[in-house]
Design a protein around this motif. Structure first.
Motif, PDB file in Angstrom:
ATOM      1  N   ARG A 102     -12.077  45.213  26.278  1.00  0.00           N
ATOM      2  CA  ARG A 102     -11.690  44.007  25.523  1.00  0.00           C
ATOM      3  C   ARG A 102     -12.194  44.039  24.089  1.00  0.00           C
ATOM      4  O   ARG A 102     -11.585  43.461  23.198  1.00  0.00           O
ATOM      5  N   VAL A 103     -13.314  44.695  23.893  1.00  0.00           N
ATOM      6  CA  VAL A 103     -13.897  44.788  22.563  1.00  0.00           C
ATOM      7  C   VAL A 103     -13.223  45.930  21.785  1.00  0.00           C
ATOM      8  O   VAL A 103     -12.860  45.787  20.617  1.00  0.00           O
ATOM      9  N   ALA A 104     -13.014  47.043  22.480  1.00  0.00           N
ATOM     10  CA  ALA A 104     -12.452  48.233  21.845  1.00  0.00           C
ATOM     11  C   ALA A 104     -11.078  47.933  21.237  1.00  0.00           C
ATOM     12  O   ALA A 104     -10.756  48.400  20.142  1.00  0.00           O
ATOM     13  N   GLU A 105     -10.328  47.122  21.934  1.00  0.00           N
ATOM     14  CA  GLU A 105      -8.984  46.742  21.487  1.00  0.00           C
ATOM     15  C   GLU A 105      -8.993  46.256  20.034  1.00  0.00           C
ATOM     16  O   GLU A 105      -8.108  46.560  19.247  1.00  0.00           O
ATOM     17  N   HIS A 106     -10.029  45.498  19.664  1.00  0.00           N
ATOM     18  CA  HIS A 106     -10.086  44.937  18.310  1.00  0.00           C
ATOM     19  C   HIS A 106     -10.955  45.747  17.342  1.00  0.00           C
ATOM     20  O   HIS A 106     -10.668  45.770  16.155  1.00  0.00           O
ATOM     21  N   TYR A 107     -12.032  46.320  17.851  1.00  0.00           N
ATOM     22  CA  TYR A 107     -13.064  46.802  16.911  1.00  0.00           C
ATOM     23  C   TYR A 107     -13.394  48.287  16.967  1.00  0.00           C
ATOM     24  O   TYR A 107     -14.151  48.774  16.134  1.00  0.00           O
TER      25      TYR A 107
END
Ligand code: NAD
Ligand code: ZN
Length: 361
Positions: free
Chosen positions: A47-52
């Protein structure tokens, strides 16, 4: 740029807080003379990798660092030895050595998992924290890193400090609102241990904090971390009895979290309930005034947090969890109790005082 130095462990380390900081991680690493290697392993979750992930990766590459990435599933289940083994395999395959860096991009789950791996991989490699939740302001200090055993949370761990933490509050824009509120509960807890000024500052800025778009959030994180640093510095390995103050709201909070089933009530929500329930015990002893208790409750409510036990839950069923609390001595339940807003002290609490809380809803 806000900066806080943590004077713990063999090395002191900086925590830098600024919106958009994730886009500049590489530049900051280049300035750090302690970093010799030119290879990095970037660990994150879906979920974090998707954005950052991409902004961090490209910032590192612009700095001439060779980057390997690994993205695991989101959630507590990733804090496992199975996951550790898989990630270590990926690191070995990538040729990560003792001079390489491990960067952990995510909330407390990735911070705990990444920190634990950094502490054991080749007996320890440099570790950089890139937190993306409010709750992670708590886990970024104190050096506790761990994974879970199926029988107990955080039961396989060690103490290991990062080389630096780069904290970008801009990442909270994608954090679910429930997680934002939950994280703020831990900020309130830190404020309650730090004199009156921080608590009333939070109250004055509660709307701005929830809106997430001003500079207030960065300020709140730094202030909260400063409180934790001060307490942890006084009692790094939890032997002097000072660190138990950080458990304010947590004796009942942990019991609520465990009894509800992990994930049902979020950690910060359980802490908010614990702060008010334990506050009532302090009120009952005349340590806290009715007015102060109401001020605490109102601040938590203004952050959209719960302050009462879930309707079907009773203190009686929480007692067995409280008896297993690590702070207990000689089988007696201990809590950090407030002595007015801004100060607390570790004390023994009786079963009668806890059970009486069911009558005072
Ligand atoms: N080491 C310590 O001292 C310490 C202290 C407190 C908590 N912890 C640990 O921290 C963990 C809890 O931390 P947490 O609340 O940060 O949990 P988390 O890492 O699971 O993050 C919470 C949720 O938000 C999502 N998320 C995270 N950042 C996001 C972002 N910027 N945008 C969108 N979604 C995002 C995650 O996928 C997850 O669903 C627990 O495992 C706990 O044991 C450790
Ligand atoms: Zn906590």
């Amino acid at each position: 740029m806000k900066e806080l130095w943590v004077e713990l462990g063999p090395q002191r380390y900086p925590i830098r807080v600024e919106r958009g900081l994730l886009h500049h991680v590489g530049e900051w690493l280049l300035k750090d003379e302690r970093i010799k290697g030119k290879k990095a392993f970037l660990l994150s979750e879906i979920r974090v990798a998707e954005h950052y992930l991409e902004p961090v990766r490209s910032s590192l590459e612009r700095a001439g660092i060779e980057v390997y990435t690994k993205v695991v599933s989101a959630g507590e289940a990733s804090k496992s030895l199975t996951q550790v083994e898989e990630i270590v395999g990926a690191m070995l395959t990538a040729g990560i050595d003792r001079s390489s860096l491990l960067l952990a991009l995510g909330g407390g789950v990735i911070g705990d998992l990444g920190g634990f791996i950094a502490s054991v991989y080749m007996r320890g490699i440099p570790f950089i924290g890139l937190p993306t939740t409010i709750l992670a302001h708590d886990s970024s200090i104190g050096g506790k890193v761990a994974v879970n055993h199926p029988l107990a949370k955080n039961s396989i761990g060690s103490f290991y400090h990062p080389l630096a933490v780069y904290y970008d509050p801009g990442t909270f824009a994608t954090l679910p609102m429930r997680e934002v509120k939950s994280g703020l509960a831990e900020v309130v807890k830190h404020a309650l241990l730090a004199g009156k000024e921080f608590f009333y500052w939070l109250r004055a800025h509660s709307d701005a904090l929830l809106s997430l778009d001003g500079e207030e959030m960065g300020e709140a994180l730094i202030r909260g971390m400063r409180v934790k640093v001060r307490i942890v510095e006084a009692d790094e390995r939890e032997t002097a009895g000072v660190r138990e103050l950080l458990n304010l709201g947590h004796t009942i909070g942990h019991a609520v979290e465990a009894a509800a089933g992990y994930g049902e009530v979020l950690h910060g929500e359980a802490v908010a309930i614990g702060l008010v329930q334990e506050g009532r015990i302090a009120r009952g002893r005349g340590l806290l005034s009715e007015e102060e208790l109401n001020e605490i409750k109102d601040l938590l409510l203004s952050f959209g947090l719960p302050t009462e036990l879930p309707s079907e839950m009773r203190m009686e069923e929480l007692l067995p969890y409280m008896y297993r609390d690590k702070k207990n001595r000689d089988g007696k339940i201990r809590m950090a109790l407030l002595q007015g807003i801004g100060t607390a002290k570790g004390m023994e609490v009786t079963e009668e005082e806890i059970l009486a809380l069911d009558q005072t809803k």
